[in-house]
Design an enzyme around this catalytic site. Structure first.
Site, PDB file in Angstrom:
ATOM      1  CG  ASP A   1      -2.908 -17.789 108.907  1.00 57.91           C
ATOM      2  OD1 ASP A   1      -2.760 -16.915 108.019  1.00 57.91           O
ATOM      3  OD2 ASP A   1      -2.727 -18.998 108.693  1.00 57.91           O
TER       4      ASP A   1
ATOM      5  CG  ASP B   1       6.150 -14.982 105.153  1.00 57.59           C
ATOM      6  OD1 ASP B   1       7.025 -14.448 105.830  1.00 57.59           O
ATOM      7  OD2 ASP B   1       6.374 -15.931 104.378  1.00 57.59           O
TER       8      ASP B   1
ATOM      9  CG  ASP C   1      -0.345 -25.658 107.129  1.00 56.46           C
ATOM     10  OD1 ASP C   1      -0.511 -24.425 107.046  1.00 56.46           O
ATOM     11  OD2 ASP C   1      -0.017 -26.373 106.165  1.00 56.46           O
TER      12      ASP C   1
HETATM   13  P1  IMP Z   1       2.346 -14.410 102.354  1.00 56.00           P
HETATM   14  O1  IMP Z   1       1.529 -14.433 101.098  1.00 56.00           O
HETATM   15  O2  IMP Z   1       3.798 -14.626 102.089  1.00 56.00           O
HETATM   16  O3  IMP Z   1       2.094 -13.179 103.211  1.00 56.00           O
HETATM   17  O4  IMP Z   1       1.946 -15.673 103.203  1.00 56.00           O
HETATM   18  C1  IMP Z   1       0.734 -15.766 103.841  1.00 56.00           C
HETATM   19  C2  IMP Z   1       0.292 -17.210 104.006  1.00 56.00           C
HETATM   20  O5  IMP Z   1       1.399 -18.117 104.041  1.00 56.00           O
HETATM   21  C3  IMP Z   1      -0.409 -17.343 105.338  1.00 56.00           C
HETATM   22  O6  IMP Z   1      -1.781 -17.159 105.219  1.00 56.00           O
HETATM   23  C4  IMP Z   1      -0.012 -18.748 105.772  1.00 56.00           C
HETATM   24  O7  IMP Z   1      -0.941 -19.686 105.273  1.00 56.00           O
HETATM   25  C5  IMP Z   1       1.324 -19.002 105.130  1.00 56.00           C
HETATM   26  N1  IMP Z   1       2.469 -18.741 106.063  1.00 56.00           N
HETATM   27  C6  IMP Z   1       3.301 -17.666 106.077  1.00 56.00           C
HETATM   28  N2  IMP Z   1       4.207 -17.740 107.059  1.00 56.00           N
HETATM   29  C7  IMP Z   1       3.941 -18.912 107.701  1.00 56.00           C
HETATM   30  C8  IMP Z   1       4.540 -19.558 108.836  1.00 56.00           C
HETATM   31  O8  IMP Z   1       5.498 -19.087 109.476  1.00 56.00           O
HETATM   32  N3  IMP Z   1       3.972 -20.742 109.198  1.00 56.00           N
HETATM   33  C9  IMP Z   1       2.913 -21.308 108.541  1.00 56.00           C
HETATM   34  N4  IMP Z   1       2.325 -20.744 107.490  1.00 56.00           N
HETATM   35  C10 IMP Z   1       2.839 -19.549 107.062  1.00 56.00           C
HETATM   36 MG    MG Z   2      -0.726 -22.372 105.080  1.00 53.88          MG
END
Ligand code: IMP
Ligand code: MG
Length: 181
Positions: free
Chosen positions: A105, A108, A164
């Site tokens: 999805d 980040d 979410d």
């Molecule tokens: P990362 O590991 O920091 O890249 O984060 C990835 C996961 O964090 C995604 O699969 C989402 O479930 C959640 N996430 C990151 N950014 C957002 C946001 O803006 N809204 C909601 N969920 C997020």
């Molecule tokens: Mg999440």
């Protein structure tokens, strides 16, 4: 259409419409169809947030494909990554020698997708690529290569269309952004 919504203690405002998302899904699905040129693909869908994106984008893919599901957790009830990622799958995923595209999805910090890639690479797929609907380039700063990207967005928190805020908001058809006003 509602321009503002309240989820738990936070207010969000309309950011991306379902029409824009539909158009992006069509673009990504058609690009994947073209790139894989008749080859079979395994889509690995990252639960829970990617479910809506996955079901829509694969309808634009004109290839034989199979679906697998994986679970990754890092945020908990927070609006920022905890920095620790857990990867799990409930069914035996057989991707050895296959072309794999992970459907995510949002990327980040990139920690989640990196952990998922490391996990899947041990299973020796023929190829392994990432399709993400949203990417926050200022946060992940190129630490992970994303092959198919729907929208590049600023580092703010978004909800809707699978995403979410502490488990609610996933059913919203449009995407909303944290309203700091
Ligand atoms: P990362 O590991 O920091 O890249 O984060 C990835 C996961 O964090 C995604 O699969 C989402 O479930 C959640 N996430 C990151 N950014 C957002 C946001 O803006 N809204 C909601 N969920 C997020
Ligand atoms: Mg999440």
């Amino acid at each position: 259409m509602t321009e503002h919504i309240q989820l738990h203690d936070k207010r969000f405002k309309k950011f991306i419409s379902k029409e824009e998302i539909d158009a992006v899904n069509k673009r990504l699905g058609e690009q994947i169809t073209k790139d894989y040129n008749g080859n079979e693909v395994v889509f690995v869908i990252v639960l829970k947030g990617s479910v809506l994106f996955a079901t829509d984008v694969i309808r634009h893919v004109n290839l034989h494909c199979t679906l697998e599901f994986i679970r990754a957790e890092s945020y908990g009830a927070e609006m920022h990554s905890s920095g620790k990622v857990k990867v799990a799958h409930y069914t035996g995923i057989d991707i050895r020698g296959k072309h794999v595209i992970v459907l995510e999805d949002i990327v980040d910090t990139g920690l989640t997708i990196k952990e998922i890639l490391a996990h899947l690479e041990t299973m020796q797929p023929a190829s392994l690529k990432i399709a993400t609907l949203f990417l926050k380039p200022e946060v992940c700063k190129g630490t992970v290569e994303t092959h198919y990207v729907g929208f590049e967005i600023s580092p703010l928190f978004i909800v809707g269309y699978g995403l979410d805020y502490n488990e609610i908001g996933r059913n919203l058809a449009d995407v909303y952004i944290l309203d700091n006003e």
